[in-house]
Design a protein around this motif. Structure first.
Motif, PDB file in Angstrom:
ATOM      1  N   MET A  75      18.345 -10.582   3.007  1.00 46.84           N
ATOM      2  CA  MET A  75      17.332  -9.933   2.199  1.00 46.84           C
ATOM      3  C   MET A  75      17.163  -8.491   2.681  1.00 46.84           C
ATOM      4  N   ALA A  76      17.129  -7.560   1.735  1.00 44.94           N
ATOM      5  CA  ALA A  76      17.019  -6.136   2.070  1.00 44.94           C
ATOM      6  C   ALA A  76      15.567  -5.758   2.356  1.00 44.94           C
ATOM      7  N   HIS A  77      15.439  -4.785   3.217  1.00 43.94           N
ATOM      8  CA  HIS A  77      14.120  -4.277   3.585  1.00 43.94           C
ATOM      9  C   HIS A  77      14.132  -2.764   3.437  1.00 43.94           C
ATOM     10  N   LEU A  78      12.961  -2.208   3.193  1.00 45.01           N
ATOM     11  CA  LEU A  78      12.791  -0.757   3.124  1.00 45.01           C
ATOM     12  C   LEU A  78      11.827  -0.380   4.241  1.00 45.01           C
ATOM     13  N   ARG A  79      12.231   0.605   5.029  1.00 45.54           N
ATOM     14  CA  ARG A  79      11.398   1.019   6.148  1.00 45.54           C
ATOM     15  C   ARG A  79      10.794   2.380   5.833  1.00 45.54           C
ATOM     16  N   ILE A  80       9.457   2.448   5.834  1.00 42.94           N
ATOM     17  CA  ILE A  80       8.733   3.692   5.629  1.00 42.94           C
ATOM     18  C   ILE A  80       7.843   3.887   6.849  1.00 42.94           C
ATOM     19  N   GLY A  81       8.195   4.889   7.650  1.00 44.95           N
ATOM     20  CA  GLY A  81       7.482   5.095   8.906  1.00 44.95           C
ATOM     21  C   GLY A  81       7.654   3.867   9.776  1.00 44.95           C
ATOM     22  N   ASN A  82       6.552   3.247  10.202  1.00 49.07           N
ATOM     23  CA  ASN A  82       6.642   2.040  11.024  1.00 49.07           C
ATOM     24  C   ASN A  82       6.378   0.777  10.203  1.00 49.07           C
ATOM     25  N   GLN A  83       6.334   0.922   8.865  1.00 45.80           N
ATOM     26  CA  GLN A  83       6.085  -0.217   7.989  1.00 45.80           C
ATOM     27  C   GLN A  83       7.395  -0.694   7.354  1.00 45.80           C
ATOM     28  N   THR A  84       7.607  -1.998   7.340  1.00 47.84           N
ATOM     29  CA  THR A  84       8.773  -2.597   6.699  1.00 47.84           C
ATOM     30  C   THR A  84       8.313  -3.287   5.427  1.00 47.84           C
ATOM     31  N   ILE A  85       8.988  -2.960   4.322  1.00 50.51           N
ATOM     32  CA  ILE A  85       8.626  -3.516   3.022  1.00 50.51           C
ATOM     33  C   ILE A  85       9.794  -4.378   2.545  1.00 50.51           C
ATOM     34  N   THR A  86       9.476  -5.599   2.133  1.00 52.33           N
ATOM     35  CA  THR A  86      10.516  -6.515   1.661  1.00 52.33           C
ATOM     36  C   THR A  86      10.804  -6.253   0.186  1.00 52.33           C
ATOM     37  N   GLN A  87      11.915  -6.825  -0.291  1.00 51.32           N
ATOM     38  CA  GLN A  87      12.282  -6.694  -1.697  1.00 51.32           C
ATOM     39  C   GLN A  87      11.167  -7.197  -2.602  1.00 51.32           C
ATOM     40  N   ALA A  88      10.589  -8.300  -2.267  1.00 52.46           N
ATOM     41  CA  ALA A  88       9.530  -8.892  -3.088  1.00 52.46           C
ATOM     42  C   ALA A  88       8.311  -7.977  -3.176  1.00 52.46           C
ATOM     43  N   GLU A  89       8.033  -7.279  -2.095  1.00 49.66           N
ATOM     44  CA  GLU A  89       6.872  -6.396  -2.072  1.00 49.66           C
ATOM     45  C   GLU A  89       7.094  -5.110  -2.873  1.00 49.66           C
ATOM     46  N   ILE A  90       8.337  -4.702  -3.027  1.00 48.03           N
ATOM     47  CA  ILE A  90       8.635  -3.439  -3.722  1.00 48.03           C
ATOM     48  C   ILE A  90       8.124  -3.468  -5.157  1.00 48.03           C
ATOM     49  N   VAL A  91       8.413  -4.534  -5.891  1.00 45.85           N
ATOM     50  CA  VAL A  91       7.957  -4.635  -7.281  1.00 45.85           C
ATOM     51  C   VAL A  91       6.433  -4.619  -7.331  1.00 45.85           C
ATOM     52  N   HIS A  92       5.813  -5.357  -6.431  1.00 48.77           N
ATOM     53  CA  HIS A  92       4.350  -5.394  -6.369  1.00 48.77           C
ATOM     54  C   HIS A  92       3.782  -3.991  -6.106  1.00 48.77           C
ATOM     55  N   LEU A  93       4.389  -3.262  -5.188  1.00 46.22           N
ATOM     56  CA  LEU A  93       3.928  -1.903  -4.876  1.00 46.22           C
ATOM     57  C   LEU A  93       4.157  -0.952  -6.050  1.00 46.22           C
ATOM     58  N   LEU A  94       5.328  -1.035  -6.676  1.00 49.36           N
ATOM     59  CA  LEU A  94       5.604  -0.182  -7.840  1.00 49.36           C
ATOM     60  C   LEU A  94       4.572  -0.419  -8.930  1.00 49.36           C
ATOM     61  N   ALA A  95       4.247  -1.667  -9.187  1.00 50.34           N
ATOM     62  CA  ALA A  95       3.236  -2.001 -10.195  1.00 50.34           C
ATOM     63  C   ALA A  95       1.866  -1.487  -9.765  1.00 50.34           C
ATOM     64  N   GLY A  96       1.524  -1.690  -8.526  1.00 51.62           N
ATOM     65  CA  GLY A  96       0.224  -1.264  -8.012  1.00 51.62           C
ATOM     66  C   GLY A  96       0.022   0.242  -8.037  1.00 51.62           C
ATOM     67  N   TYR A  97       1.095   0.981  -7.835  1.00 53.28           N
ATOM     68  CA  TYR A  97       1.014   2.442  -7.872  1.00 53.28           C
ATOM     69  C   TYR A  97       1.341   2.999  -9.256  1.00 53.28           C
ATOM     70  N   GLN A  98       1.403   2.122 -10.241  1.00 53.32           N
ATOM     71  CA  GLN A  98       1.672   2.468 -11.638  1.00 53.32           C
ATOM     72  C   GLN A  98       3.002   3.205 -11.807  1.00 53.32           C
ATOM     73  N   MET A  99       3.975   2.846 -11.012  1.00 51.18           N
ATOM     74  CA  MET A  99       5.292   3.475 -11.082  1.00 51.18           C
ATOM     75  C   MET A  99       6.317   2.585 -11.776  1.00 51.18           C
ATOM     76  N   LEU A 100       5.972   1.333 -12.030  1.00 53.09           N
ATOM     77  CA  LEU A 100       6.901   0.408 -12.665  1.00 53.09           C
ATOM     78  C   LEU A 100       7.264   0.837 -14.091  1.00 53.09           C
ATOM     79  N   PRO A 101       6.311   1.281 -14.927  1.00 54.85           N
ATOM     80  CA  PRO A 101       6.690   1.745 -16.268  1.00 54.85           C
ATOM     81  C   PRO A 101       7.662   2.927 -16.222  1.00 54.85           C
ATOM     82  N   GLN A 102       7.459   3.832 -15.280  1.00 53.28           N
ATOM     83  CA  GLN A 102       8.359   4.982 -15.146  1.00 53.28           C
ATOM     84  C   GLN A 102       9.758   4.516 -14.734  1.00 53.28           C
ATOM     85  N   LEU A 103       9.830   3.581 -13.801  1.00 49.70           N
ATOM     86  CA  LEU A 103      11.121   3.032 -13.380  1.00 49.70           C
ATOM     87  C   LEU A 103      11.818   2.343 -14.554  1.00 49.70           C
TER      88      LEU A 103
END
Length: 184
Positions: free
Chosen positions: A1-29
């Motif tokens: 499973m892929a992870h994204l590292r931002i600073g000292n925070q690790t974000i999983t694939q599953a969390e990426i979609v949730h974050l994109l939606a939460g930051y209202q970036m999913l429609p743009q994507l």
């Protein structure tokens, strides 16, 4: 499973979609993915590629390898991805021309009355003598149109000194709209 590292925070694939939606970036994507799919078949010639990439670098002050490297690192992208960004607009233009190029003018003419907007001045009165008197006052510059409209108009335009709009050309009474189309 892929992870994204931002600073000292690790974000999983599953969390990426949730974050994109939460930051209202999913429609743009989603919009960008659909655009990419639509323009996938539109290739550029080698000279078009070179010209558009060069122009992109000029417009974005990326004329040195150091500036390019800084942007690549900042956006975590490869040189190929950056060049794809540079070429995207021209590929979109090619898509537009291929899809609507010959139909655009006729479509515009068909929809022109819904697109044209006008601002006009009006004094609404049911008394013909008052209308004639106001005409002569305005013509002789004894009173301004706005003053006459504020004092004598019987419609909503009395509050705006006779001004209405911007409205589509199809909104006013047909007789007024016909006169207004002369000036559009």
């Amino acid at each position: 499973m892929a992870h994204l590292r931002i600073g000292n925070q690790t974000i999983t694939q599953a969390e990426i979609v949730h974050l994109l939606a939460g930051y209202q970036m999913l429609p743009q994507l989603c919009r960008l993915v659909i655009i990419e799919r639509a323009i996938a078949g539109f290739e550029l010639t080698p000279s078009e590629k070179l010209g558009v990439i060069e122009q992109f670098y000029q417009n974005n002050q990326l004329t040195t390898p150091e500036a390019q490297a800084k942007v690549l690192k900042h956006y975590s992208m490869s040189l190929e991805q950056l060049e794809a960004v540079a070429m995207r607009e021209l590929r979109i233009e090619k898509f537009k021309q291929a899809t609507w190029g010959t139909k655009l003018e006729s479509y515009f003419l068909q929809c022109k009355s819904q697109l044209d907007k006008v601002i006009y001045s009006l004094i609404r009165t049911s008394d013909a003598e008052v209308a004639q008197e106001l005409y002569f006052r305005i013509k002789a510059q004894e009173q301004t149109f706005a003053d006459c409209a504020s004092l004598y108009s019987q419609g909503q335009e009395a509050q705006t000194g006779g001004m209405l709009g911007p409205v589509t050309i199809s909104q006013p009474h047909p007789a007024i709209a016909q006169k207004l189309t002369i000036y559009v």
